[in-house]
Each structure stands twice: as structure tokens, then as C-alpha cells.
Scaffold this motif. Structure first.
Motif, short mmCIF file in Angstrom:
data_model
loop_
_atom_site.label_atom_id
_atom_site.label_comp_id
_atom_site.label_asym_id
_atom_site.label_seq_id
_atom_site.Cartn_x
_atom_site.Cartn_y
_atom_site.Cartn_z
N ARG A 2 -7.55 8.30 7.34
CA ARG A 2 -8.62 7.53 6.69
C ARG A 2 -8.44 7.54 5.19
NH1 ARG A 2 -14.69 8.72 8.44
NH2 ARG A 2 -13.80 7.80 10.32
N GLY A 3 -8.57 6.36 4.58
CA GLY A 3 -8.46 6.24 3.13
C GLY A 3 -9.71 5.61 2.56
N ASN A 4 -9.54 4.52 1.81
CA ASN A 4 -10.70 3.87 1.19
C ASN A 4 -11.42 2.91 2.15
OD1 ASN A 4 -9.00 1.66 1.31
ND2 ASN A 4 -8.51 1.68 -0.87
N ARG A 5 -10.88 2.77 3.36
CA ARG A 5 -11.51 1.99 4.43
C ARG A 5 -11.61 0.50 4.11
NH1 ARG A 5 -16.28 5.05 7.42
NH2 ARG A 5 -15.22 4.04 9.16
N GLN A 6 -10.65 -0.01 3.32
CA GLN A 6 -10.58 -1.46 3.12
C GLN A 6 -9.87 -2.14 4.29
OE1 GLN A 6 -8.71 -2.17 -0.68
NE2 GLN A 6 -10.56 -1.66 -1.83
N GLN A 32 0.84 -1.19 0.00
CA GLN A 32 0.00 0.00 0.00
C GLN A 32 0.87 1.24 0.00
OE1 GLN A 32 -2.47 0.86 3.52
NE2 GLN A 32 -4.18 1.18 2.11
N HIS A 33 0.50 2.22 -0.84
CA HIS A 33 1.21 3.50 -0.86
C HIS A 33 0.69 4.39 0.25
CE1 HIS A 33 1.52 7.77 -2.13
NE2 HIS A 33 2.76 7.40 -2.40
N ARG A 34 1.59 5.05 0.96
CA ARG A 34 1.22 6.03 1.98
C ARG A 34 1.88 7.36 1.61
NH1 ARG A 34 -1.35 3.67 6.54
NH2 ARG A 34 -2.14 1.71 5.73
N GLY A 35 1.10 8.43 1.62
CA GLY A 35 1.63 9.75 1.28
C GLY A 35 1.22 10.78 2.30
N GLY A 36 1.95 11.87 2.34
CA GLY A 36 1.65 12.96 3.27
C GLY A 36 2.65 14.08 3.12
N ALA A 37 2.72 14.92 4.12
CA ALA A 37 3.70 16.00 4.11
C ALA A 37 5.10 15.42 4.26
CB ALA A 37 3.42 16.97 5.26
N ALA A 38 6.09 16.10 3.72
CA ALA A 38 7.48 15.63 3.83
C ALA A 38 7.84 15.38 5.29
CB ALA A 38 8.43 16.64 3.22
N GLY A 39 8.39 14.21 5.57
CA GLY A 39 8.80 13.88 6.93
C GLY A 39 7.69 13.32 7.79
N PHE A 40 6.54 12.94 7.19
CA PHE A 40 5.44 12.43 8.02
C PHE A 40 5.75 11.07 8.62
CE2 PHE A 40 4.43 10.29 4.09
CZ PHE A 40 3.70 9.15 4.44
#
Length: 204
Positions: free
Chosen positions: A93-97, A70-78
Motif C-alpha cells: 500500500r502506498g498513496n492509494r492513487q 512510478q518508483h517501487r522500492g523494497g528490500a534487495a531482491g524484492f
């Protein structure tokens, strides 16, 4: 140091070592192992690399071994350094799978893959992960400042070993925001030069 204590054994299983032997690469990796194997704690270099990343891939597996990435993204350094052996991030919260969370509930083994396309660098981190839902202070501590969204839980990752790959075969890609900034600076410089040229012509 026996083979059983090598940090790189998290990836170099007997089956992997047998293939390395058959294909001719075992000697080089054995020399690496003789120096102690891979890193097992956060170094200043790893911390600096993590601080610049705004995304990574989290790999987990179900109890019967079905892998999931799974890809996780956010602010730099999260993805934060908690201590020399622990990383953590606020899980929004994402697609809630909840596939990753379900996998971790029955199999804590996990893996992080981080890549810097611009500099053609990548880091692989093996370890275990656990979900923390009942610690609001921790979740808030890991929440990136100013980032929209509500975190549902925190995920803590305990490092078993990590290694850096060579840049071979990594395409060099530049983030759109960095390209936009470079183009804006170019355009600003062009305006300055055009103004200087206009003044020079007026004087002449």
C-alpha cells in the motif's frame, strides 16, 4: 528471421528505425538484429542484477496512451524471478492513487527500468504486466521476509525483451548505507592502528 519476429522491435518501431537511418545509427542496430535481437528470457546475469536491486521504476500507460512512471522500492531482491519469462513482486500500500493498477486494467503493456548507480549499470525490460489480488499464497511468496507493511496484491511481469545500456551519462552515486559501512570500517581500522602505534611507543 524476419523483422516482425525481432524482440527489439518492441522498441524499434518503423518510426524509430526511420530516425536511426536518418541519423546514422541504423547500421549498428541492424547488425545487432542479425544476431537475433535482444534477450527475451532471464539469464543468470540478469537474475544476479535483479537480486541486488532495492528499487526500480515501473512504466505503464492508460488506454489512450498517457504514460505514467512510478518508483517501487523494497528490500534487495524484492523483484523476484518466477520463471525464465516472468518476474513478480508484492505490491504494498502506498498513496492509494492506483494509477499504475488502473492503467494495467485497460492496457497491459508495461516497462521496467532498473539502475545500479554505484556500478553505473542499467537494465531496460519491456513486457506486459497483470495484477493478481486473489492469490494469497502467491502474494505471501513474493513478500520480502521481515519487510514491514501489508501487500495489497501481486504484480506479475511477463518479459518480451530486455537490454542493458552503456554507462555513459550515468552519475556514480553510492548508497548512504554503503558509505556509512565504509566509514565505520575506516574508523575501526584507525583505532586498530592507533592501538598498535601506542604499544610500539610503550615498548620503545
Amino acid at each position: 528471421m524476419t523483422d516482425r519476429s525481432l524482440s527489439s522491435d518492441v522498441a524499434f518501431t518503423p518510426a524509430v528505425k526511420a530516425l536511426q537511418q536518418r541519423k546514422g545509427s541504423r547500421g549498428g542496430y541492424r547488425r545487432m538484429e542479425e544476431k537475433g535481437g535482444w534477450q527475451t528470457t532471464v539469464t543468470p546475469e540478469l537474475a544476479a542484477f535483479l537480486a541486488e536491486r532495492d528499487s526500480f521504476f515501473l512504466a505503464t500507460a492508460s488506454a489512450d496512451g498517457q504514460p505514467y512512471i512510478q518508483h517501487r522500492g523494497g528490500a534487495a531482491g524484492f523483484l523476484r524471478v518466477i520463471d525464465e519469462r516472468t518476474l513478480g513482486f508484492a505490491d504494498f500500500r502506498g498513496n492509494r492513487q492506483y494509477v499504475s493498477l488502473g492503467n494495467l486494467s485497460e492496457n497491459p503493456k508495461a516497462y521496467l527500468f532498473l539502475i545500479d548507480y554505484a556500478r553505473r549499470q542499467r537494465i531496460k525490460i519491456w513486457g506486459t504486466a497483470r495484477v493478481v489480488e486473489d492469490d494469497p499464497a502467491l502474494i505471501e511468496r513474493l513478500r520480502p521476509e521481515g519487510y514491514a507493511g501489508t501487500p495489497e496484491q501481486a504484480i506479475l511481469f511477463e518479459i518480451a525483451a530486455w537490454d542493458a545500456n552503456c554507462p555513459q551519462h550515468i552519475p556514480q552515486l553510492i548508497a548512504a548505507k554503503d558509505v556509512a559501512a565504509a566509514l565505520a570500517e575506516r574508523d575501526r581500522r584507525i583505532l586498530v592502528l592507533e592501538a598498535e602505534l601506542a604499544r610500539a611507543r610503550a615498548i620503545a
